[in-house]
Design an enzyme around this catalytic site. Structure first.
Site, PDB file in Angstrom:
ATOM      1  N   ASP A  34     -52.565 -54.096 -60.681  1.00 21.08           N
ATOM      2  CA  ASP A  34     -53.427 -52.999 -60.228  1.00 21.08           C
ATOM      3  C   ASP A  34     -54.160 -53.360 -58.929  1.00 21.08           C
ATOM      4  O   ASP A  34     -54.482 -54.521 -58.697  1.00 21.08           O
ATOM      5  CB  ASP A  34     -54.448 -52.700 -61.338  1.00 21.08           C
ATOM      6  CG  ASP A  34     -55.162 -51.383 -61.110  1.00 21.08           C
ATOM      7  OD1 ASP A  34     -54.690 -50.571 -60.293  1.00 21.08           O
ATOM      8  OD2 ASP A  34     -56.204 -51.169 -61.748  1.00 21.08           O
ATOM      9  N   ASN A  59     -47.739 -42.225 -63.836  1.00 11.39           N
ATOM     10  CA  ASN A  59     -47.739 -42.407 -62.367  1.00 11.39           C
ATOM     11  C   ASN A  59     -46.946 -41.329 -61.614  1.00 11.39           C
ATOM     12  O   ASN A  59     -47.085 -41.197 -60.396  1.00 11.39           O
ATOM     13  CB  ASN A  59     -47.207 -43.792 -61.978  1.00 11.39           C
ATOM     14  CG  ASN A  59     -48.183 -44.917 -62.245  1.00 11.39           C
ATOM     15  OD1 ASN A  59     -47.796 -46.055 -62.449  1.00 11.39           O
ATOM     16  ND2 ASN A  59     -49.486 -44.611 -62.250  1.00 11.39           N
TER      17      ASN A  59
HETATM   18  C1  FPP Z   1     -51.304 -49.899 -59.422  1.00  4.81           C
HETATM   19  O1  FPP Z   1     -52.132 -49.972 -58.289  1.00  4.81           O
HETATM   20  C2  FPP Z   1     -49.953 -50.230 -59.025  1.00  4.81           C
HETATM   21  C3  FPP Z   1     -48.874 -49.440 -59.212  1.00  4.81           C
HETATM   22  C4  FPP Z   1     -48.937 -48.109 -59.854  1.00  4.81           C
HETATM   23  C5  FPP Z   1     -47.540 -49.859 -58.738  1.00  4.81           C
HETATM   24  C6  FPP Z   1     -47.207 -51.283 -59.024  1.00  4.81           C
HETATM   25  C7  FPP Z   1     -45.981 -51.569 -58.285  1.00  4.81           C
HETATM   26  C8  FPP Z   1     -45.753 -52.672 -57.577  1.00  4.81           C
HETATM   27  C9  FPP Z   1     -46.649 -53.837 -57.518  1.00  4.81           C
HETATM   28  C10 FPP Z   1     -44.474 -52.718 -56.834  1.00  4.81           C
HETATM   29  C11 FPP Z   1     -43.621 -53.816 -57.289  1.00  4.81           C
HETATM   30  C12 FPP Z   1     -42.808 -53.585 -58.432  1.00  4.81           C
HETATM   31  C13 FPP Z   1     -41.503 -53.835 -58.438  1.00  4.81           C
HETATM   32  C14 FPP Z   1     -40.746 -53.829 -59.706  1.00  4.81           C
HETATM   33  C15 FPP Z   1     -40.781 -54.121 -57.195  1.00  4.81           C
HETATM   34  P1  FPP Z   1     -52.838 -48.655 -57.768  1.00  4.81           P
HETATM   35  O2  FPP Z   1     -51.921 -47.978 -56.830  1.00  4.81           O
HETATM   36  O3  FPP Z   1     -53.256 -47.813 -58.937  1.00  4.81           O
HETATM   37  O4  FPP Z   1     -54.071 -49.254 -57.031  1.00  4.81           O
HETATM   38  P2  FPP Z   1     -55.519 -48.579 -56.915  1.00  4.81           P
HETATM   39  O5  FPP Z   1     -56.094 -48.577 -58.305  1.00  4.81           O
HETATM   40  O6  FPP Z   1     -56.236 -49.512 -56.004  1.00  4.81           O
HETATM   41  O7  FPP Z   1     -55.331 -47.213 -56.339  1.00  4.81           O
END
Ligand code: FPP
Length: 250
Positions: free
Chosen positions: A30, A78
């Protein structure tokens, strides 16, 4: 730096050599969006940085002897994100899955996917299948990538599968027990997670491994996922080793 990790007794344990590692670690990756925002970049740049870090941390977990690693890459919720962000994530998954086929061969990593893969493009679904097929006979760490994964969705799916078995006469109602339910989860045959690490400082489970984490230790860390590094993982593993797990006993 890591305000949610207790410093108590940490000095008495100096390195990973001194501790018993958890066999199954989960990570909620996250904070990519906030990481990008802090730098004035689009959220997709945060996901790219997160994907690079995912590569580093995965290899490190395998190197130090973690047996199972489950990472939360994309939840069933998501899809509600803006179309361009979802599109950027799908692109990242595609390029990662293309390179993982070759890359994890030398590292002996078994790649599995948990979640409902039917929602992905046919191309992504083939890459998922190919990764699983080509890595199935390896003997190293099992890497579960949770994609279009939601724990409630997983539980609904398990209940439906069990109901079909009862209807077909393969199972009676009295046969249903915790093992039957675990065997109908995506993680069937794997140990429950011992430790889940959540960077980004949020105190939430976010629909991740609800059934499996009944007795999981949680460590929340005040760092955004792209900045999470191997030293911080060591700190979490040392903190985990200090905890007294009683599983409801005394
Ligand atoms: C949450 O952070 C993250 C995600 C929804 C995506 C996670 C994906 C990756 C790390 C990409 C790599 C994965 C693979 C399999 C290549 P957020 O976007 O909710 O962050 P925020 O809370 O700061 O908005």
């Amino acid at each position: 730096m890591l305000p949610f990790i207790s410093k108590k007794n940490n000095k008495s344990i100096l390195s990973l050599d001194d501790i018993k590692l958890p066999s199954h670690v989960g990570i909620i990756m996250d904070g990519n969006g906030r990481w990008a925002k802090k730098r004035g970049l689009p959220r997709s740049a945060g996901h790219s940085a997160g994907a690079n870090n995912f590569r580093t941390i995965t290899r490190y977990c395998n190197k130090i002897g973690i047996k199972y690693l489950t990472v939360y890459a994309f939840s069933t919720e998501n899809w509600k994100r803006p179309e361009d962000e979802v599109g950027a994530l799908m692109k990242l998954f595609k390029s990662y899955l293309q390179e993982a086929i070759a890359d994890f061969k030398d590292e002996n990593i078994v790649v599995k996917f948990i979640g409902d893969r039917n929602a992905f493009s046919p191309e992504l679904q083939s890459l998922i299948d190919e990764n699983e097929k080509l890595s199935a006979d390896r003997t190293g760490m099992v890497l579960n990538i949770a994609m279009n994964y939601g724990s409630r969705d997983e539980i609904v799916r398990a209940v439906k599968n069990i109901a079909v078995d009862v209807k077909d006469g393969c199972l009676t109602i009295d046969d249903i027990n915790e093992k039957v339910i675990s065997d109908n989860m995506y993680t069937a045959g794997q140990p429950d997670p011992d430790l889940v690490i959540r960077p980004s400082g949020e105190y939430r489970i976010s629909n991740f491994l609800l059934w499996q984490s009944a007795y999981t230790e949680y460590i929340i860390m005040d760092v955004l996922w792209p900045d999470f590094n191997t030293g911080m993982l060591d700190d979490a593993l040392i903190e985990f080793a200090r905890r007294n797990r009683r599983f409801g006993g005394v």
